[in-house]
Design a protein around this motif. Structure first.
Motif, PDB file in Angstrom:
ATOM      1  N   LEU A 154       0.809  -1.220   0.000  1.00 53.10           N
ATOM      2  CA  LEU A 154       0.000   0.000   0.000  1.00 53.10           C
ATOM      3  C   LEU A 154       0.841   1.268   0.000  1.00 53.10           C
ATOM      4  O   LEU A 154       0.379   2.318  -0.435  1.00 53.10           O
ATOM      5  CB  LEU A 154      -0.950   0.003   1.195  1.00 53.10           C
ATOM      6  CG  LEU A 154      -2.080  -1.021   1.135  1.00 53.10           C
ATOM      7  CD1 LEU A 154      -2.907  -0.970   2.411  1.00 53.10           C
ATOM      8  CD2 LEU A 154      -2.957  -0.818  -0.089  1.00 53.10           C
ATOM      9  N   ALA A 155       2.087   1.163   0.464  1.00 51.38           N
ATOM     10  CA  ALA A 155       2.971   2.329   0.443  1.00 51.38           C
ATOM     11  C   ALA A 155       3.287   2.762  -0.984  1.00 51.38           C
ATOM     12  O   ALA A 155       3.559   3.935  -1.238  1.00 51.38           O
ATOM     13  CB  ALA A 155       4.268   2.026   1.206  1.00 51.38           C
ATOM     14  N   ARG A 156       3.254   1.817  -1.914  1.00 52.73           N
ATOM     15  CA  ARG A 156       3.501   2.086  -3.335  1.00 52.73           C
ATOM     16  C   ARG A 156       2.507   1.274  -4.153  1.00 52.73           C
ATOM     17  O   ARG A 156       2.880   0.304  -4.817  1.00 52.73           O
ATOM     18  CB  ARG A 156       4.921   1.722  -3.705  1.00 52.73           C
ATOM     19  CG  ARG A 156       5.951   2.560  -2.992  1.00 52.73           C
ATOM     20  CD  ARG A 156       7.313   2.181  -3.446  1.00 52.73           C
ATOM     21  NE  ARG A 156       8.292   3.048  -2.832  1.00 52.73           N
ATOM     22  CZ  ARG A 156       9.570   3.006  -3.098  1.00 52.73           C
ATOM     23  NH1 ARG A 156      10.022   2.125  -3.971  1.00 52.73           N
ATOM     24  NH2 ARG A 156      10.408   3.810  -2.507  1.00 52.73           N
ATOM     25  N   GLU A 187       5.484  -2.519  -8.184  1.00 56.20           N
ATOM     26  CA  GLU A 187       5.700  -3.865  -7.678  1.00 56.20           C
ATOM     27  C   GLU A 187       6.708  -3.818  -6.538  1.00 56.20           C
ATOM     28  O   GLU A 187       7.661  -3.064  -6.575  1.00 56.20           O
ATOM     29  CB  GLU A 187       6.227  -4.782  -8.778  1.00 56.20           C
ATOM     30  CG  GLU A 187       5.190  -5.090  -9.829  1.00 56.20           C
ATOM     31  CD  GLU A 187       5.561  -6.276 -10.690  1.00 56.20           C
ATOM     32  OE1 GLU A 187       6.475  -7.035 -10.335  1.00 56.20           O
ATOM     33  OE2 GLU A 187       4.913  -6.444 -11.724  1.00 56.20           O
ATOM     34  N   VAL A 188       6.482  -4.623  -5.527  1.00 53.19           N
ATOM     35  CA  VAL A 188       7.380  -4.762  -4.388  1.00 53.19           C
ATOM     36  C   VAL A 188       7.618  -6.254  -4.201  1.00 53.19           C
ATOM     37  O   VAL A 188       6.687  -7.045  -4.309  1.00 53.19           O
ATOM     38  CB  VAL A 188       6.750  -4.169  -3.107  1.00 53.19           C
ATOM     39  CG1 VAL A 188       7.662  -4.374  -1.915  1.00 53.19           C
ATOM     40  CG2 VAL A 188       6.404  -2.708  -3.295  1.00 53.19           C
ATOM     41  N   THR A 213       9.135  -0.845 -10.586  1.00 53.57           N
ATOM     42  CA  THR A 213       8.376  -0.045 -11.543  1.00 53.57           C
ATOM     43  C   THR A 213       6.928  -0.500 -11.460  1.00 53.57           C
ATOM     44  O   THR A 213       6.590  -1.379 -10.674  1.00 53.57           O
ATOM     45  CB  THR A 213       8.888  -0.253 -12.986  1.00 53.57           C
ATOM     46  OG1 THR A 213       8.579  -1.596 -13.390  1.00 53.57           O
ATOM     47  CG2 THR A 213      10.382  -0.005 -13.095  1.00 53.57           C
ATOM     48  N   ASN A 214       6.088   0.063 -12.317  1.00 53.23           N
ATOM     49  CA  ASN A 214       4.704  -0.386 -12.312  1.00 53.23           C
ATOM     50  C   ASN A 214       4.528  -1.682 -13.095  1.00 53.23           C
ATOM     51  O   ASN A 214       3.457  -2.257 -13.102  1.00 53.23           O
ATOM     52  CB  ASN A 214       3.772   0.694 -12.852  1.00 53.23           C
ATOM     53  CG  ASN A 214       4.066   1.047 -14.290  1.00 53.23           C
ATOM     54  OD1 ASN A 214       5.089   0.657 -14.843  1.00 53.23           O
ATOM     55  ND2 ASN A 214       3.171   1.794 -14.899  1.00 53.23           N
ATOM     56  N   GLY A 215       5.563  -2.159 -13.752  1.00 58.31           N
ATOM     57  CA  GLY A 215       5.430  -3.365 -14.557  1.00 58.31           C
ATOM     58  C   GLY A 215       6.240  -4.539 -14.071  1.00 58.31           C
ATOM     59  O   GLY A 215       5.928  -5.679 -14.363  1.00 58.31           O
ATOM     60  N   GLN A 216       7.311  -4.286 -13.320  1.00 58.18           N
ATOM     61  CA  GLN A 216       8.122  -5.393 -12.847  1.00 58.18           C
ATOM     62  C   GLN A 216       9.079  -4.927 -11.767  1.00 58.18           C
ATOM     63  O   GLN A 216       9.370  -3.757 -11.646  1.00 58.18           O
ATOM     64  CB  GLN A 216       8.915  -6.031 -13.979  1.00 58.18           C
ATOM     65  CG  GLN A 216       9.930  -5.094 -14.619  1.00 58.18           C
ATOM     66  CD  GLN A 216      10.623  -5.753 -15.789  1.00 58.18           C
ATOM     67  OE1 GLN A 216      10.387  -6.896 -16.106  1.00 58.18           O
ATOM     68  NE2 GLN A 216      11.482  -5.023 -16.432  1.00 58.18           N
ATOM     69  N   PHE A 217       9.535  -5.886 -10.972  1.00 62.72           N
ATOM     70  CA  PHE A 217      10.611  -5.578 -10.046  1.00 62.72           C
ATOM     71  C   PHE A 217      11.889  -6.103 -10.664  1.00 62.72           C
ATOM     72  O   PHE A 217      11.889  -7.101 -11.359  1.00 62.72           O
ATOM     73  CB  PHE A 217      10.352  -6.141  -8.641  1.00 62.72           C
ATOM     74  CG  PHE A 217      10.289  -7.644  -8.568  1.00 62.72           C
ATOM     75  CD1 PHE A 217      11.415  -8.385  -8.299  1.00 62.72           C
ATOM     76  CD2 PHE A 217       9.080  -8.305  -8.740  1.00 62.72           C
ATOM     77  CE1 PHE A 217      11.357  -9.758  -8.213  1.00 62.72           C
ATOM     78  CE2 PHE A 217       9.008  -9.680  -8.651  1.00 62.72           C
ATOM     79  CZ  PHE A 217      10.157 -10.410  -8.387  1.00 62.72           C
TER      80      PHE A 217
END
Length: 124
Positions: free
Chosen positions: A23-25, A29-30, A57-61
């Protein structure tokens, strides 16, 4: 060790830590590692997490082999012989669905390659 019932139980404090990290980001991806033990009923219980430094990133770690090795080295240093209990690789998918990707399978195979009694991949 053979896990026969396929049940993974995540303790409430562990789930709360994972949820807080995600939820922090929420759009990124985390990823992290999970500590597990198998209880008397053959249930895999995940009771702690480790979130190593990472670029997301929004697509991969992004986890290079060196970064993955450093994460495992940290776990070994902090937990000694019990490092083998850190057998879950978990991560969020940001705004995507929770189906594992080909990259997820590759990353899980890195974990499997460490001769663990079992390994679990989890997308949250």
């Amino acid at each position: 060790m053979k896990i026969t019932n396929g049940i993974l139980w995540i303790t409430n404090p562990t789930w709360c830590m994972m949820r807080q990290a995600v939820l922090a980001r929420p759009n990124l991806e985390v990823y992290g590692m999970g500590h597990c033990v198998v209880d008397d009923d053959n249930v895999v219980v995940m009771d702690d997490i480790y979130i190593p430094p990472q670029e997301v990133t929004n697509g991969q770690f992004q986890v290079s082999g060196d970064e993955f090795s450093k994460a495992l080295a940290t776990i070994v240093r902090e937990h000694g012989e019990k490092w083998i209990e850190w057998c879950v690789m978990w991560h969020s998918h940001g705004t995507m669905g929770v189906s594992p990707s080909l990259t997820d399978v590759v990353n899980l195979n890195r974990l499997v390659g460490n001769n663990l009694p079992y390994a679990i991949g989890l997308v949250v």
